[in-house]
Design a protein around this motif. Structure first.
Motif, mmCIF file in Angstrom:
data_model
loop_
_atom_site.group_PDB
_atom_site.id
_atom_site.type_symbol
_atom_site.label_atom_id
_atom_site.label_comp_id
_atom_site.label_asym_id
_atom_site.label_seq_id
_atom_site.Cartn_x
_atom_site.Cartn_y
_atom_site.Cartn_z
ATOM 1 N N ILE A 23 35.735 46.044 36.241
ATOM 2 C CA ILE A 23 35.469 46.066 37.683
ATOM 3 C C ILE A 23 36.476 45.189 38.422
ATOM 4 C CG2 ILE A 23 33.783 45.433 39.457
ATOM 5 C CD1 ILE A 23 33.175 48.055 37.963
ATOM 6 N N VAL A 24 36.832 44.041 37.841
ATOM 7 C CA VAL A 24 37.855 43.192 38.455
ATOM 8 C C VAL A 24 39.185 43.951 38.522
ATOM 9 C CG1 VAL A 24 39.265 41.114 38.105
ATOM 10 C CG2 VAL A 24 36.794 40.985 37.882
ATOM 11 N N ALA A 25 39.527 44.654 37.447
ATOM 12 C CA ALA A 25 40.769 45.430 37.439
ATOM 13 C C ALA A 25 40.738 46.531 38.496
ATOM 14 C CB ALA A 25 40.994 46.034 36.056
ATOM 15 N N GLU A 26 39.578 47.171 38.663
ATOM 16 C CA GLU A 26 39.440 48.198 39.697
ATOM 17 C C GLU A 26 39.615 47.593 41.084
ATOM 18 O OE1 GLU A 26 36.019 51.148 41.516
ATOM 19 O OE2 GLU A 26 35.905 50.598 39.392
ATOM 20 N N ASN A 27 39.038 46.416 41.302
ATOM 21 C CA ASN A 27 39.179 45.748 42.600
ATOM 22 C C ASN A 27 40.641 45.405 42.894
ATOM 23 O OD1 ASN A 27 36.435 45.868 43.098
ATOM 24 N ND2 ASN A 27 36.047 43.806 42.346
ATOM 25 N N VAL A 28 41.341 44.876 41.902
ATOM 26 C CA VAL A 28 42.751 44.519 42.089
ATOM 27 C C VAL A 28 43.581 45.772 42.336
ATOM 28 C CG1 VAL A 28 44.777 43.557 40.926
ATOM 29 C CG2 VAL A 28 42.589 42.373 40.796
ATOM 30 N N ARG A 44 35.726 49.005 49.303
ATOM 31 C CA ARG A 44 34.906 47.798 49.303
ATOM 32 C C ARG A 44 34.891 47.217 47.896
ATOM 33 N NH1 ARG A 44 32.219 45.832 53.190
ATOM 34 N NH2 ARG A 44 31.859 47.002 55.085
ATOM 35 N N ARG A 45 35.020 45.906 47.832
ATOM 36 C CA ARG A 45 35.000 45.192 46.567
ATOM 37 C C ARG A 45 33.695 45.471 45.826
ATOM 38 N NH1 ARG A 45 33.345 39.425 45.442
ATOM 39 N NH2 ARG A 45 34.428 38.912 43.523
ATOM 40 N N LYS A 46 33.793 45.644 44.516
ATOM 41 C CA LYS A 46 32.611 45.892 43.698
ATOM 42 C C LYS A 46 32.256 44.643 42.907
ATOM 43 C CE LYS A 46 33.181 50.823 43.318
ATOM 44 N NZ LYS A 46 33.454 51.946 42.444
ATOM 45 N N VAL A 122 42.424 35.685 44.974
ATOM 46 C CA VAL A 122 42.033 34.423 44.348
ATOM 47 C C VAL A 122 40.651 34.560 43.705
ATOM 48 C CG1 VAL A 122 41.523 31.990 44.771
ATOM 49 C CG2 VAL A 122 43.471 33.065 45.907
ATOM 50 N N GLN A 123 39.730 35.197 44.421
ATOM 51 C CA GLN A 123 38.383 35.423 43.889
ATOM 52 C C GLN A 123 38.424 36.336 42.667
ATOM 53 O OE1 GLN A 123 35.405 34.083 44.954
ATOM 54 N NE2 GLN A 123 34.522 35.050 43.162
ATOM 55 N N GLU A 124 39.260 37.358 42.718
ATOM 56 C CA GLU A 124 39.354 38.282 41.582
ATOM 57 C C GLU A 124 39.947 37.592 40.357
ATOM 58 O OE1 GLU A 124 37.869 41.200 41.635
ATOM 59 O OE2 GLU A 124 37.370 40.812 43.724
#
Length: 157
Positions: A23-28, A44-46, A122-124
């Motif tokens: 999910i982090v990779a998808e967000n990035v 939108r961030r997941k 930074v959050q990701e």
């Protein structure tokens, strides 16, 4: 707790943290996506929501297992291992979207503003680091369990 239950608990942690990293990779990957498939604006961030699985049985089930698995014919008791499971993947509705002035962008509104995803790099990165540490902790627990099993087998020689 049996060895197989321990392996199941560790495996559930590994699976959950792998999904969190996905999910982090998808967000990035979608950090610059200004239009989603259904046309409802920017990506939108997941987020991933976990839930602990206690693995506690009822007293009757524990007593049945303790007495060599002798249980009544009407009740089958299957031990629950415990661990963690993913309850849902949800969109971050609380963090506001970023608004940038770029009148040349194809998704700009009439005033020239573009809505960008609410993905904060930074959050990701922090989420990815936390997931990686948790994944590594599960691998360490598995390797420790493997060493304990090997030592137990050595005693039998």
């Amino acid at each position: 707790m049996s060895v197989l239950n321990s392996i199941n608990i560790i495996g559930s942690g590994l699976t959950a943290q792998q999904l969190r990293l996905d999910i982090v990779a998808e967000n990035v990957t979608n950090s610059q996506t200004t239009r989603v498939e259904n046309g409802e604006g920017a990506y939108r961030r997941k987020l991933v929501r976990f839930e602990a699985v206690s693995g506690r049985d009822s007293f009757r089930a524990a007593l049945a297992r303790a007495s060599n698995g002798l249980i009544s014919n009407t009740e089958q008791v299957t031990p629950v291992a415990g661990g963690v499971r993913v309850t849902e993947i949800l969109e971050d509705e609380t963090t506001p979207m970023k608004i940038v002035y770029d009148p040349t962008h194809p998704d700009a509104d009439e005033e020239g503003y573009v809505e960008l995803p609410n993905v904060d790099m930074v959050q990701e990165i922090a989420d990815a680091m936390a997931a990686t540490r948790a994944f590594s902790s599960n691998v360490t627990a598995f390797n420790t369990l493997k060493a304990v099993i090997s030592s137990g087998l050595e005693i039998g020689r």
